[in-house]
Motif scaffolding. Structure first.
Motif, PDB file in Angstrom:
ATOM      1  N   VAL A 140       0.873  -1.176   0.000  1.00 15.34           N
ATOM      2  CA  VAL A 140       0.000   0.000   0.000  1.00 15.34           C
ATOM      3  C   VAL A 140       0.907   1.222   0.000  1.00 15.34           C
ATOM      4  O   VAL A 140       1.852   1.285   0.775  1.00 15.34           O
ATOM      5  CB  VAL A 140      -0.873   0.002   1.280  1.00 15.34           C
ATOM      6  CG1 VAL A 140      -1.502   1.353   1.508  1.00 15.34           C
ATOM      7  CG2 VAL A 140      -1.944  -1.069   1.201  1.00 15.34           C
ATOM      8  N   ASN A 148     -14.826   0.856  -3.249  1.00 23.29           N
ATOM      9  CA  ASN A 148     -14.507  -0.503  -2.789  1.00 23.29           C
ATOM     10  C   ASN A 148     -14.852  -1.550  -3.842  1.00 23.29           C
ATOM     11  O   ASN A 148     -14.081  -2.495  -4.067  1.00 23.29           O
ATOM     12  CB  ASN A 148     -15.254  -0.807  -1.488  1.00 23.29           C
ATOM     13  CG  ASN A 148     -14.720  -0.003  -0.311  1.00 23.29           C
ATOM     14  OD1 ASN A 148     -13.534   0.340  -0.277  1.00 23.29           O
ATOM     15  ND2 ASN A 148     -15.577   0.314   0.636  1.00 23.29           N
ATOM     16  N   VAL A 176     -12.212  -1.504  -6.600  1.00 20.76           N
ATOM     17  CA  VAL A 176     -10.936  -2.108  -6.189  1.00 20.76           C
ATOM     18  C   VAL A 176     -11.076  -3.626  -6.096  1.00 20.76           C
ATOM     19  O   VAL A 176     -10.206  -4.374  -6.547  1.00 20.76           O
ATOM     20  CB  VAL A 176     -10.465  -1.520  -4.834  1.00 20.76           C
ATOM     21  CG1 VAL A 176      -9.278  -2.294  -4.281  1.00 20.76           C
ATOM     22  CG2 VAL A 176     -10.111  -0.044  -5.001  1.00 20.76           C
ATOM     23  N   LYS A 177     -12.183  -4.060  -5.549  1.00 21.18           N
ATOM     24  CA  LYS A 177     -12.405  -5.497  -5.393  1.00 21.18           C
ATOM     25  C   LYS A 177     -12.342  -6.182  -6.760  1.00 21.18           C
ATOM     26  O   LYS A 177     -11.694  -7.231  -6.923  1.00 21.18           O
ATOM     27  CB  LYS A 177     -13.775  -5.727  -4.750  1.00 21.18           C
ATOM     28  CG  LYS A 177     -13.955  -7.107  -4.225  1.00 21.18           C
ATOM     29  CD  LYS A 177     -15.211  -7.205  -3.383  1.00 21.18           C
ATOM     30  CE  LYS A 177     -15.356  -8.648  -2.920  1.00 21.18           C
ATOM     31  NZ  LYS A 177     -16.551  -8.859  -2.146  1.00 21.18           N
ATOM     32  N   LEU A 207      -0.876  -0.850  -4.338  1.00 20.41           N
ATOM     33  CA  LEU A 207      -2.068   0.001  -4.305  1.00 20.41           C
ATOM     34  C   LEU A 207      -1.639   1.453  -4.128  1.00 20.41           C
ATOM     35  O   LEU A 207      -0.919   1.784  -3.184  1.00 20.41           O
ATOM     36  CB  LEU A 207      -2.979  -0.417  -3.152  1.00 20.41           C
ATOM     37  CG  LEU A 207      -3.823  -1.659  -3.398  1.00 20.41           C
ATOM     38  CD1 LEU A 207      -4.430  -2.141  -2.079  1.00 20.41           C
ATOM     39  CD2 LEU A 207      -4.931  -1.371  -4.407  1.00 20.41           C
ATOM     40  N   TYR A 254      -5.318   3.943  -2.384  1.00 14.27           N
ATOM     41  CA  TYR A 254      -6.309   3.113  -1.681  1.00 14.27           C
ATOM     42  C   TYR A 254      -5.551   2.222  -0.702  1.00 14.27           C
ATOM     43  O   TYR A 254      -4.540   1.648  -1.114  1.00 14.27           O
ATOM     44  CB  TYR A 254      -7.067   2.237  -2.679  1.00 14.27           C
ATOM     45  CG  TYR A 254      -8.181   1.402  -2.049  1.00 14.27           C
ATOM     46  CD1 TYR A 254      -9.476   1.871  -1.970  1.00 14.27           C
ATOM     47  CD2 TYR A 254      -7.900   0.133  -1.524  1.00 14.27           C
ATOM     48  CE1 TYR A 254     -10.482   1.119  -1.384  1.00 14.27           C
ATOM     49  CE2 TYR A 254      -8.896  -0.626  -0.942  1.00 14.27           C
ATOM     50  CZ  TYR A 254     -10.183  -0.132  -0.883  1.00 14.27           C
ATOM     51  OH  TYR A 254     -11.185  -0.877  -0.308  1.00 14.27           O
ATOM     52  N   PRO A 255      -5.989   2.076   0.533  1.00 17.71           N
ATOM     53  CA  PRO A 255      -7.146   2.715   1.147  1.00 17.71           C
ATOM     54  C   PRO A 255      -6.885   4.180   1.480  1.00 17.71           C
ATOM     55  O   PRO A 255      -5.746   4.585   1.645  1.00 17.71           O
ATOM     56  CB  PRO A 255      -7.363   1.887   2.417  1.00 17.71           C
ATOM     57  CG  PRO A 255      -6.038   1.284   2.738  1.00 17.71           C
ATOM     58  CD  PRO A 255      -5.319   1.110   1.451  1.00 17.71           C
ATOM     59  N   GLN A 305     -12.103   1.962   4.500  1.00 15.15           N
ATOM     60  CA  GLN A 305     -11.494   1.276   3.341  1.00 15.15           C
ATOM     61  C   GLN A 305     -10.384   0.307   3.782  1.00 15.15           C
ATOM     62  O   GLN A 305     -10.162  -0.715   3.132  1.00 15.15           O
ATOM     63  CB  GLN A 305     -10.927   2.294   2.340  1.00 15.15           C
ATOM     64  CG  GLN A 305     -12.011   3.074   1.598  1.00 15.15           C
ATOM     65  CD  GLN A 305     -11.455   4.060   0.574  1.00 15.15           C
ATOM     66  OE1 GLN A 305     -10.256   4.081   0.281  1.00 15.15           O
ATOM     67  NE2 GLN A 305     -12.327   4.888   0.027  1.00 15.15           N
ATOM     68  N   LEU A 324     -10.280  -3.511   2.621  1.00 11.64           N
ATOM     69  CA  LEU A 324      -9.080  -4.131   2.031  1.00 11.64           C
ATOM     70  C   LEU A 324      -8.688  -5.380   2.818  1.00 11.64           C
ATOM     71  O   LEU A 324      -8.352  -6.415   2.224  1.00 11.64           O
ATOM     72  CB  LEU A 324      -7.916  -3.130   1.986  1.00 11.64           C
ATOM     73  CG  LEU A 324      -6.604  -3.708   1.436  1.00 11.64           C
ATOM     74  CD1 LEU A 324      -6.763  -4.225   0.006  1.00 11.64           C
ATOM     75  CD2 LEU A 324      -5.476  -2.675   1.498  1.00 11.64           C
TER      76      LEU A 324
END
Ligand code: AMP
Length: 192
Positions: free
Chosen positions: A7, A68, A71-72, A86, A89-90, A95, A99
């Protein structure tokens, strides 16, 4: 090296996009940038793009429900299976929880949360310069200030959250692109 799930954290203008791409090239894994995904949807005029546009133009976060789900579905693509970075995000505490769920459903966990640190006085300057190069509609001074306020209020708290999990790696984001890239690679133990 693959198998990394990272992340990238840091205020707008801290270089997440640029540094994420360089790191992704070294690791042979994709970056997943929610901002870039939204801009692509807006350029194509999809329903998601139309919904996101109002929020993005005002410097607000796009609602979690929309973000969300996007991203999923992106992380379910085959190219994300070996690892991903990433970027963007988050961006708030809820978020982070989503995640966590996406990762645990796949039996995955995060390798690290990389925080790019940049003094606030440099941020506006950098973004105004970027506006001249990239022409992003949300890189105007009032919208930059709004995005910074959202960052401080909603996104900055997740740095402490990842620190508490022992996942935080902080790197100074002042300097030339190559210097910062070298710092990041070394902090994460990745060959350039
Ligand atoms: P960025 O390119 O990361 O600066 O993102 C541009 C804009 O897209 C942000 O100012 C938000 O309006 C929106 N956005 C990007 N990522 C997220 C996210 N994780 N949650 C909500 N909105 C987002």
């Amino acid at each position: 090296m693959t198998g990394r799930r990272l992340v990238l954290l840091g205020p707008p203008g801290s270089g997440k996009g640029t540094q994420g791409e360089l790191l992704a090239a070294s690791l042979g894994i994709p970056t997943v940038s929610t901002g870039a995904l939204f801009r692509d949807q807006m350029a194509r005029g999809t329903a998601l793009g139309v919904e996101a546009q109002t929020y993005i133009a005002q410097g607000h976060l796009v609602p979690d429900r929309v973000t969300n789900a996007m991203v999923k579905s992106r992380l379910a693509a085959a190219d994300a299976a070996p690892g991903f970075i990433l970027d963007g995000y988050p961006r708030n505490v809820p978020q982070v929880a989503v995640l966590d769920e996406i990762l645990s459903a796949q039996g995955w966990s995060l390798s690290a949360a990389l925080s790019l640190e940049l003094p606030e006085e440099l941020i506006v300057d950098r973004l105004l310069k970027r506006a001249l190069i990239e022409g992003r509609a949300d890189d105007t001074e009032p919208i930059i200030r709004q995005r910074l306020a959202v960052y401080q209020c909603e996104t900055a708290p997740i740095i402490d959250l990842y620190a508490a999990r022992g996942l935080l790696v902080s790197v100074g984001a002042v300097g030339a692109v190559a210097e910062i890239a070298a710092r990041i690679h070394s902090a994460l133990g990745v060959d350039e």
